[in-house]
Design a protein around this motif. Structure first.
Motif, PDB file in Angstrom:
ATOM      1  N   VAL A  66       0.616  -1.262  -0.068  1.00  0.00           N
ATOM      2  CA  VAL A  66       0.047  -0.022  -0.034  1.00  0.00           C
ATOM      3  C   VAL A  66       0.685   0.911  -0.097  1.00  0.00           C
ATOM      4  CG1 VAL A  66      -1.982   0.985   1.499  1.00  0.00           C
ATOM      5  CG2 VAL A  66      -1.984  -0.987   1.046  1.00  0.00           C
ATOM      6  N   LEU A  67       0.371   1.997  -0.950  1.00  0.00           N
ATOM      7  CA  LEU A  67       1.397   3.454  -1.162  1.00  0.00           C
ATOM      8  C   LEU A  67       0.691   4.524  -0.989  1.00  0.00           C
ATOM      9  CD1 LEU A  67       3.346   2.639  -3.943  1.00  0.00           C
ATOM     10  CD2 LEU A  67       4.007   2.091  -1.481  1.00  0.00           C
ATOM     11  N   PRO A  68       0.207   5.542   1.042  1.00  0.00           N
ATOM     12  CA  PRO A  68      -0.488   6.199   0.394  1.00  0.00           C
ATOM     13  C   PRO A  68      -0.784   7.022  -0.773  1.00  0.00           C
ATOM     14  CG  PRO A  68       0.213   5.816   2.364  1.00  0.00           C
ATOM     15  CD  PRO A  68       0.645   5.337   1.760  1.00  0.00           C
ATOM     16  N   GLU A  69      -0.157   7.497  -1.198  1.00  0.00           N
ATOM     17  CA  GLU A  69       0.044   8.440  -2.540  1.00  0.00           C
ATOM     18  C   GLU A  69       0.322   7.788  -3.906  1.00  0.00           C
ATOM     19  OE1 GLU A  69      -0.794  11.892  -2.076  1.00  0.00           O
ATOM     20  OE2 GLU A  69      -0.669  11.181   0.382  1.00  0.00           O
ATOM     21  N   GLY A  70      -0.197   6.425  -3.807  1.00  0.00           N
ATOM     22  CA  GLY A  70      -0.007   5.554  -5.254  1.00  0.00           C
ATOM     23  C   GLY A  70      -0.832   5.823  -6.467  1.00  0.00           C
ATOM     24  N   ARG A  71      -0.892   5.687  -7.130  1.00  0.00           N
ATOM     25  CA  ARG A  71      -1.298   5.697  -8.552  1.00  0.00           C
ATOM     26  C   ARG A  71      -1.445   4.593  -9.367  1.00  0.00           C
ATOM     27  NH1 ARG A  71       2.009   9.741 -12.056  1.00  0.00           N
ATOM     28  NH2 ARG A  71       3.650   7.433 -11.992  1.00  0.00           N
ATOM     29  N   ARG A  72      -1.242   3.681  -8.800  1.00  0.00           N
ATOM     30  CA  ARG A  72      -2.010   2.166  -9.592  1.00  0.00           C
ATOM     31  C   ARG A  72      -2.939   1.408  -8.734  1.00  0.00           C
ATOM     32  NH1 ARG A  72       3.978   3.755 -10.365  1.00  0.00           N
ATOM     33  NH2 ARG A  72       4.326   3.504 -12.851  1.00  0.00           N
ATOM     34  N   HIS A  73      -3.411   0.497  -9.427  1.00  0.00           N
ATOM     35  CA  HIS A  73      -4.189  -0.366  -8.409  1.00  0.00           C
ATOM     36  C   HIS A  73      -4.078  -1.121  -9.057  1.00  0.00           C
ATOM     37  CE1 HIS A  73      -7.793  -2.389  -5.795  1.00  0.00           C
ATOM     38  NE2 HIS A  73      -8.238  -2.596  -6.793  1.00  0.00           N
ATOM     39  N   GLY A  74      -3.902  -1.874  -8.823  1.00  0.00           N
ATOM     40  CA  GLY A  74      -3.247  -3.847 -10.063  1.00  0.00           C
ATOM     41  C   GLY A  74      -2.698  -3.500 -10.775  1.00  0.00           C
ATOM     42  N   PRO A  75      -3.342  -4.103 -11.831  1.00  0.00           N
ATOM     43  CA  PRO A  75      -2.549  -3.336 -12.869  1.00  0.00           C
ATOM     44  C   PRO A  75      -2.958  -2.541 -13.592  1.00  0.00           C
ATOM     45  CG  PRO A  75      -4.863  -4.713 -13.107  1.00  0.00           C
ATOM     46  CD  PRO A  75      -3.610  -4.762 -11.830  1.00  0.00           C
ATOM     47  N   TYR A  76      -4.022  -1.634 -13.151  1.00  0.00           N
ATOM     48  CA  TYR A  76      -4.378  -0.401 -13.412  1.00  0.00           C
ATOM     49  C   TYR A  76      -3.778   0.940 -12.610  1.00  0.00           C
ATOM     50  CZ  TYR A  76      -7.335  -3.681 -14.886  1.00  0.00           C
ATOM     51  OH  TYR A  76      -8.634  -5.264 -15.607  1.00  0.00           O
ATOM     52  N   TRP A  77      -3.836   2.313 -13.484  1.00  0.00           N
ATOM     53  CA  TRP A  77      -3.728   3.557 -13.038  1.00  0.00           C
ATOM     54  C   TRP A  77      -5.320   3.929 -12.186  1.00  0.00           C
ATOM     55  CZ3 TRP A  77       0.560   5.984 -13.286  1.00  0.00           C
ATOM     56  CH2 TRP A  77       1.246   5.126 -14.852  1.00  0.00           C
ATOM     57  N   LEU A  78      -5.052   4.677 -11.254  1.00  0.00           N
ATOM     58  CA  LEU A  78      -5.805   4.723  -9.954  1.00  0.00           C
ATOM     59  C   LEU A  78      -7.219   5.470 -10.738  1.00  0.00           C
ATOM     60  CD1 LEU A  78      -6.857   4.246  -7.464  1.00  0.00           C
ATOM     61  CD2 LEU A  78      -5.528   5.874  -7.052  1.00  0.00           C
ATOM     62  N   ARG A  79      -6.742   6.782 -11.647  1.00  0.00           N
ATOM     63  CA  ARG A  79      -7.330   8.039 -12.002  1.00  0.00           C
ATOM     64  C   ARG A  79      -8.341   7.013 -12.979  1.00  0.00           C
ATOM     65  NH1 ARG A  79      -3.191   7.867 -14.852  1.00  0.00           N
ATOM     66  NH2 ARG A  79      -3.315   8.414 -17.572  1.00  0.00           N
ATOM     67  N   LEU A  80      -8.055   5.684 -13.259  1.00  0.00           N
ATOM     68  CA  LEU A  80      -9.345   5.818 -14.276  1.00  0.00           C
ATOM     69  C   LEU A  80      -9.911   4.091 -13.465  1.00  0.00           C
ATOM     70  CD1 LEU A  80      -6.906   4.857 -18.034  1.00  0.00           C
ATOM     71  CD2 LEU A  80      -8.555   6.578 -16.360  1.00  0.00           C
ATOM     72  N   ILE A  81     -10.542   4.401 -12.205  1.00  0.00           N
ATOM     73  CA  ILE A  81     -11.282   3.206 -11.669  1.00  0.00           C
ATOM     74  C   ILE A  81     -12.258   4.657 -11.294  1.00  0.00           C
ATOM     75  CG2 ILE A  81     -11.711   1.374  -9.760  1.00  0.00           C
ATOM     76  CD1 ILE A  81      -8.314   0.766 -10.887  1.00  0.00           C
ATOM     77  N   THR A  82     -13.283   3.437 -11.391  1.00  0.00           N
ATOM     78  CA  THR A  82     -14.508   4.555 -10.996  1.00  0.00           C
ATOM     79  C   THR A  82     -15.597   4.158 -10.442  1.00  0.00           C
ATOM     80  OG1 THR A  82     -15.524   5.185 -13.155  1.00  0.00           O
ATOM     81  CG2 THR A  82     -14.364   6.880 -12.048  1.00  0.00           C
ATOM     82  N   PRO A  83     -16.568   4.181 -10.037  1.00  0.00           N
ATOM     83  CA  PRO A  83     -17.421   2.683  -8.809  1.00  0.00           C
ATOM     84  C   PRO A  83     -18.022   2.470  -9.778  1.00  0.00           C
ATOM     85  CG  PRO A  83     -17.575   4.982  -7.448  1.00  0.00           C
ATOM     86  CD  PRO A  83     -16.965   5.344  -8.813  1.00  0.00           C
ATOM     87  N   ASP A  84     -18.373   3.146 -11.072  1.00  0.00           N
ATOM     88  CA  ASP A  84     -19.224   2.538 -12.374  1.00  0.00           C
ATOM     89  C   ASP A  84     -18.480   1.649 -13.477  1.00  0.00           C
ATOM     90  OD1 ASP A  84     -17.563   4.711 -12.995  1.00  0.00           O
ATOM     91  OD2 ASP A  84     -19.076   4.833 -15.038  1.00  0.00           O
ATOM     92  N   VAL A  85     -16.587   1.194 -13.315  1.00  0.00           N
ATOM     93  CA  VAL A  85     -16.255   0.433 -13.748  1.00  0.00           C
ATOM     94  C   VAL A  85     -16.630  -1.187 -13.133  1.00  0.00           C
ATOM     95  CG1 VAL A  85     -14.994   1.675 -14.780  1.00  0.00           C
ATOM     96  CG2 VAL A  85     -14.177   0.189 -12.538  1.00  0.00           C
ATOM     97  N   TYR A  86     -17.717  -1.328 -12.255  1.00  0.00           N
ATOM     98  CA  TYR A  86     -17.766  -1.881 -10.789  1.00  0.00           C
ATOM     99  C   TYR A  86     -18.769  -3.115 -11.665  1.00  0.00           C
ATOM    100  CZ  TYR A  86     -13.973  -2.086  -8.342  1.00  0.00           C
ATOM    101  OH  TYR A  86     -12.110  -1.347  -7.507  1.00  0.00           O
ATOM    102  N   GLU A  87     -18.715  -4.007 -11.965  1.00  0.00           N
ATOM    103  CA  GLU A  87     -20.477  -4.674 -12.518  1.00  0.00           C
ATOM    104  C   GLU A  87     -20.925  -5.726 -10.828  1.00  0.00           C
ATOM    105  OE1 GLU A  87     -20.341  -8.404 -14.822  1.00  0.00           O
ATOM    106  OE2 GLU A  87     -19.031  -7.279 -15.300  1.00  0.00           O
ATOM    107  N   PRO A  88     -22.541  -5.256 -10.456  1.00  0.00           N
ATOM    108  CA  PRO A  88     -22.804  -6.366  -9.909  1.00  0.00           C
ATOM    109  C   PRO A  88     -22.959  -6.999 -10.017  1.00  0.00           C
ATOM    110  CG  PRO A  88     -24.247  -4.794 -10.595  1.00  0.00           C
ATOM    111  CD  PRO A  88     -23.408  -4.409 -11.598  1.00  0.00           C
ATOM    112  N   ILE A  89     -23.016  -8.504  -9.466  1.00  0.00           N
ATOM    113  CA  ILE A  89     -22.703 -10.083  -9.773  1.00  0.00           C
ATOM    114  C   ILE A  89     -23.305 -10.581  -8.584  1.00  0.00           C
ATOM    115  CG2 ILE A  89     -21.006  -9.968 -11.203  1.00  0.00           C
ATOM    116  CD1 ILE A  89     -19.194 -11.495  -9.632  1.00  0.00           C
ATOM    117  N   SER A  90     -23.620 -11.729  -9.010  1.00  0.00           N
ATOM    118  CA  SER A  90     -24.155 -12.952  -7.658  1.00  0.00           C
ATOM    119  C   SER A  90     -22.900 -13.909  -7.216  1.00  0.00           C
ATOM    120  CB  SER A  90     -24.964 -13.490  -8.484  1.00  0.00           C
ATOM    121  OG  SER A  90     -23.934 -15.084  -8.825  1.00  0.00           O
ATOM    122  N   GLN A  91     -23.280 -13.692  -5.571  1.00  0.00           N
ATOM    123  CA  GLN A  91     -22.304 -14.726  -4.777  1.00  0.00           C
ATOM    124  C   GLN A  91     -22.079 -15.136  -5.813  1.00  0.00           C
ATOM    125  OE1 GLN A  91     -25.709 -15.433  -1.867  1.00  0.00           O
ATOM    126  NE2 GLN A  91     -24.069 -13.441  -0.704  1.00  0.00           N
TER     127      GLN A  91
END
Length: 172
Positions: A66-91
């Motif tokens: 964890v990097l508090p000032e990090g710009r990455r999340h996994g393979p992605y640029w953090l700035r491009l991850i928003t709530p709407d890129v998550y899809e609801p799926i079933s358990q």
């Protein structure tokens, strides 16, 4: 809301612990981060936004932690991850994705199965909402983001427990 999420703990399941031969597991691992939120009328989109804004989300999952000032999340640029890129799926869909990733025949050591059940699948079963981060495309991949062969991310919302759990299952 990001300040209202409190990191309660993390678990890391390194498959090397369960498989003596690295060829059997492909350097697989599961990272679980559990955060608490205050009960209230906040919707799942706001919870996802709070999670994305939390410092525990700033993890490249490639050894940097964890990097508090990090710009990455996994393979992605953090700035491009928003709530709407998550899809609801079933358990059931989430459990199937995980099980097929672990082993399509579910031929895994008993200890790994028990740990996955306790640390991931039980939380999945208790979740009111399950969200999956799908493939974001080449433009979202950061400069060295292709270190993972597979990258599966789930967000589990358990309103009765006031918990949101970030589950990342990947291999490199």
């Amino acid at each position: 809301m990001a300040n209202e999420l409190v990191h309660e703990g993390s678990a890391f399941l390194n498959f090397r612990r369960y498989f003596p031969d690295p060829k059997e597991h492909g350097f697989r691992w599961v990272d679980v981060k559990q955060l608490r939120f205050s009960a209230g009328s906040i919707d799942d989109g706001e919870l996802l936004a709070a999670l994305i804004g939390h410092e525990q989300f700033r993890d490249d999952y490639a050894g940097g932690g964890v990097l508090p000032e990090g710009r990455r999340h996994g393979p992605y640029w953090l700035r491009l991850i928003t709530p709407d890129v998550y899809e609801p799926i079933s358990q059931e869909q989430a459990a199937q994705i995980l099980r097929e990733w672990v082993d399509p025949l579910w031929d895994v050591p008993t200890e790994l199965e028990e740990d996955l059940q306790r640390k991931v699948l039980d939380r999945l079963a208790a979740a009111d909402g399950v969200y999956y981060l799908g493939e974001l495309g080449d433009e979202a991949i950061h400069d060295w983001g292709r270190v993972h062969d597979y990258f599966h991310e789930f967000v589990l919302v358990d309103r009765s427990a006031g918990q949101i759990t970030l589950v990342v299952a990947a291999d490199d």
